[in-house]
Scaffold this active site. Structure first.
Site, PDB file in Angstrom:
ATOM      1  CB  THR A 530      -0.947   0.002   1.208  1.00 30.05           C
ATOM      2  OG1 THR A 530      -1.828  -1.116   1.069  1.00 30.05           O
ATOM      3  CG2 THR A 530      -1.788   1.272   1.256  1.00 30.05           C
ATOM      4  CG  PHE A 532       0.423   4.554   3.779  1.00 28.80           C
ATOM      5  CD1 PHE A 532      -0.710   4.750   4.552  1.00 28.80           C
ATOM      6  CD2 PHE A 532       0.852   3.251   3.568  1.00 28.80           C
ATOM      7  CE1 PHE A 532      -1.407   3.680   5.092  1.00 28.80           C
ATOM      8  CE2 PHE A 532       0.158   2.173   4.101  1.00 28.80           C
ATOM      9  CZ  PHE A 532      -0.983   2.395   4.868  1.00 28.80           C
TER      10      PHE A 532
END
Ligand code: PEP
Ligand code: MN
Length: 631
Positions: A530, A532
């Site tokens: 992921t 960020f």
């Protein structure tokens, strides 16, 4: 002997224990830990453990079988961190210490420091006092060299590591250096070890040329036993074996072995470990994969001209290349290369917000991946503010309640997290100031005693459920219940004592909540990352940015997007992401989100942006920042 204290043991009880034992001529040291506090007892003539177990406040008495105690993991169960300026060793950052073998001249060292800084490494090394095999070889620049190192630190903000060879030098080197290095040849110079332990600086202790791991840990014990503030970083730098193809044999297995025996952070030095620059990158990557907390790499602006260790020193470009490769490997082992605050623009460096420290807003609770990302980016001592919704995170940042926010924007399996892109547009006063990628491993967590066959319902964040789609589809009988965050879904299962339900969350959440792992690594593909972004209120951009994000809307005419993208093509700019999103309120119209690589000559980019802004109805720069995708 280790005395494990009961959680409710108070000062009076600890005092009693210490007084009793010290009266017998023993040394005691209280080590307060997050999970448990212990009293380490050192000395000869230890009392009977059964007698000690009756002392007030004592939960357990462990006889330490190992000859080292303060360095032992039995005493401190979690890896210790050593913080030096903006760098923390032993946490989630993979710390790269780079620089030439020796300080050779002011110009040469300042140039090397610049190259180390530009490569993204976070500490500078170079010897001012050199342990040379031959007394006729260059012995180092001495105090003059230390002054040059201090100047480089002030100029580039890189903490410095440099060797101290004798007791007489400890005070002098301690005045200039951030970390004192004990070289391989001095690993068993016990008087020197005791002296550096009391110098008030962390010590980087290199393994001796023919030392066992136990001898290395005993050497660390000397440093630690001298002063309760003493901090030690261990360094595997290769040992003598019968193999002659390399200068030494870099003992990579020492990394996991030390990890299991000791709580001290470990770095690897593949430069002295191999003695050959051609082998350094491969061994550096291997050491990172083996779990090293850091790497010490020799780099010289012009290795063939180096006065010492030129053959094993990387060229500056090779160091930069290695940093890019390390940035790719690090997340796989749960780490990141980027130093905390290194990539933040000056105006938004850890500022005091309403008299408080480094405050960071995020969505989700303890054990969430956002928390992991924030800790990876900022290091351990930040103050987290958790919010239930992303909109609250943006509001907290915009209203000045926090200095930064960390939000996910994209997942490698399931794509963009659009809600955060939409929020970014709503707050023009906010900007992206950094980014990082976190490897996401999901697990099915349940209450102790619950088995897989008991499960009827699975609580999960919709993103997590999507990333575990294949696993969930193999259990069509389960009902998937949506929750607002990963750690929160596990907590609900735990708090409500559910015996027929599980939550999808991280291993950290399992540990925090005391839950069992029914199935691990259940994400559809292990390459599950992921991305960020770190947000701050608008300020001047960092001058070392290499990535830019923007949003644009074009006229609704044939070729409008083609002409906009043409501006980038003509300027030779590389697009790394392009995505369209519907414009709310005007169905079937779209805006475009772009990420661009900033070339070394930023003026090319800025000139292209100027042309773009002049030709489109809407353009917004979301941020200029240092990219996590260095590769
Ligand atoms: C050094 O780091 O420059 C050095 C001399 O290392 P070692 O003590 O490991 O040989
Ligand atoms: Mn060297």
């Amino acid at each position: 002997m280790i005395i494990v204290l009961r959680p409710d043991a108070g000062e009076a009880q600890i005092d009693f224990i210490q007084t009793k034992l010290e009266a017998r001529g023993l040394q005691t040291r209280v080590i307060a830990g997050a999970e448990r506090s212990v009293v380490a007892v050192i000395g000869t003539g230890l009392p009977d453990p059964r007698e000690v177990s009756f002392f007030p406040g004592v939960s357990e008495v462990i006889r330490v079988s190992r000859p080292y105690k303060l360095a032992s993991r039995e005493v401190v169960p979690t890896t210790s961190t050593v913080t030096v300026g903006p760098v923390t060793l032993g946490g989630s950052q993979l710390v790269v210490i780079a620089g030439p073998c020796s300080v050779e001249s002011r110009e040469g060292l300042l140039l090397a420091a610049r190259q180390v800084y530009e490569s993204g490494a976070s500490m500078l090394r170079a010897g001012a006092f050199k342990p040379r095999t031959s007394p006729y070889a260059f012995q180092g620049m001495g105090e003059e060299g230390l002054k040059i190192l201090a100047e480089a630190r002030d100029q580039f903000g890189l903490p410095i590591v440099t060797e101290v060879m004798s007791i007489a030098q400890v005070e002098l080197v301690g005045r200039y250096a951030d970390v004192l290095q004990i070289g391989a040849r001095n690993m068993q110079n016990f008087d020197l070890l005791k002296a550096v332990g009391q110098a008030g600086r962390p010590v980087l202790l290199k393994r001796g040329l023919a030392a066992t791991i136990e001898e290395l840990l005993m050497a660390a014990e000397y440093i630690l036993s001298g002063d309760r503030q003493a901090r030690v970083i261990l360094c595997e730098r290769g040992i003598r074996t019968f193999e002659s193809s390399t200068r030494n044999t870099l003992d990579l297995s020492a990394i996991p072995v030390i990890r299991s025996l000791s709580h001290l952070p470990v770095v690897a030095d593949p430069s002295h470990g191999t003695g050959h620059r051609g082998y350094v990158p491969a061994m550096a990557l291997a050491a990172a994969a083996a779990g090293a907390d850091g790497l010490m790499i020799e780099m010289h602006p012009n290795p063939p001209e180096a006065v010492s260790d030129g053959a094993q020193s990387l060229y500056p470009a090779e160091l930069s290349r290695l940093m890019r490769d390390l940035a790719v490997i690090a997340p796989v082992v749960g780490r990141q290369v980027e130093g905390r605050s290194r990539r933040l623009p000056p105006a938004s460096r850890p500022v005091q917000v309403r008299g408080e420290g480094l405050t960071v807003a995020l969505q989700g609770e303890t054990g969430s991946f956002s928390e992991k990302a924030a800790r990876q980016f900022f290091g351990p001592d930040l103050e987290l503010r958790s919010f239930a919704a992303f909109s609250e995170v943006f509001l907290a940042l915009a209203s000045g309640q926090v200095a930064y926010a960390v939000v996910p924007v994209e997942n490698s399996l399931t794509g963009s997290i659009h809600v955060n892109y939409d929020q970014l547009l709503e707050y023009p006063e906010l900007a992206i100031v950094g980014e990082l990628k976190v490897r996401v491993v999901h697990n099915l967590l349940a209450n102790p005693g619950v088995e897989l066959s008991d499960i009827r319902r699975v609580y999960s964040h919709p993103q997590a459920a999507a990333q575990c789609d294949q696993f969930l589809r193999s259990h069509p009988e389960w009902q998937v219940v949506s929750m607002y965050d990963t750690a929160g879904s596990a907590r609900v299962v735990k708090e409500q004592g559910m015996l027929d339900a599980a939550g999808i969350a991280s291993l950290e959440a399992a540990e925090n909540l005391g839950m069992v792992v029914l199935a691990s690594s259940i994400e559809t593909h292990p390459q599950n990352f992921t991305r960020f972004v770190v947000l701050a209120r608008q300020g001047p951009a960092a001058d070392d940015y290499d990535k830019l994000s923007l949003v644009l809307e074009t006229e609704h005419t044939p070729g409008a997007l083609y002409r906009s993208l043409g501006i980038f093509a003509e300027s030779g700019l590389n697009l790394v992401k392009l995505e369209s999103r519907p414009i709310p309120g005007t169905p079937w119209t779209y805006r475009f989100y772009l990420d661009l690589e900033a070339p070394p000559d930023r003026s090319v980019l800025e000139e292209a942006l100027g042309r773009l802004v002049g030709s489109l109805p809407f353009v917004r720069i979301l941020g200029r920042y240092r990219s996590a995708e260095l590769a």
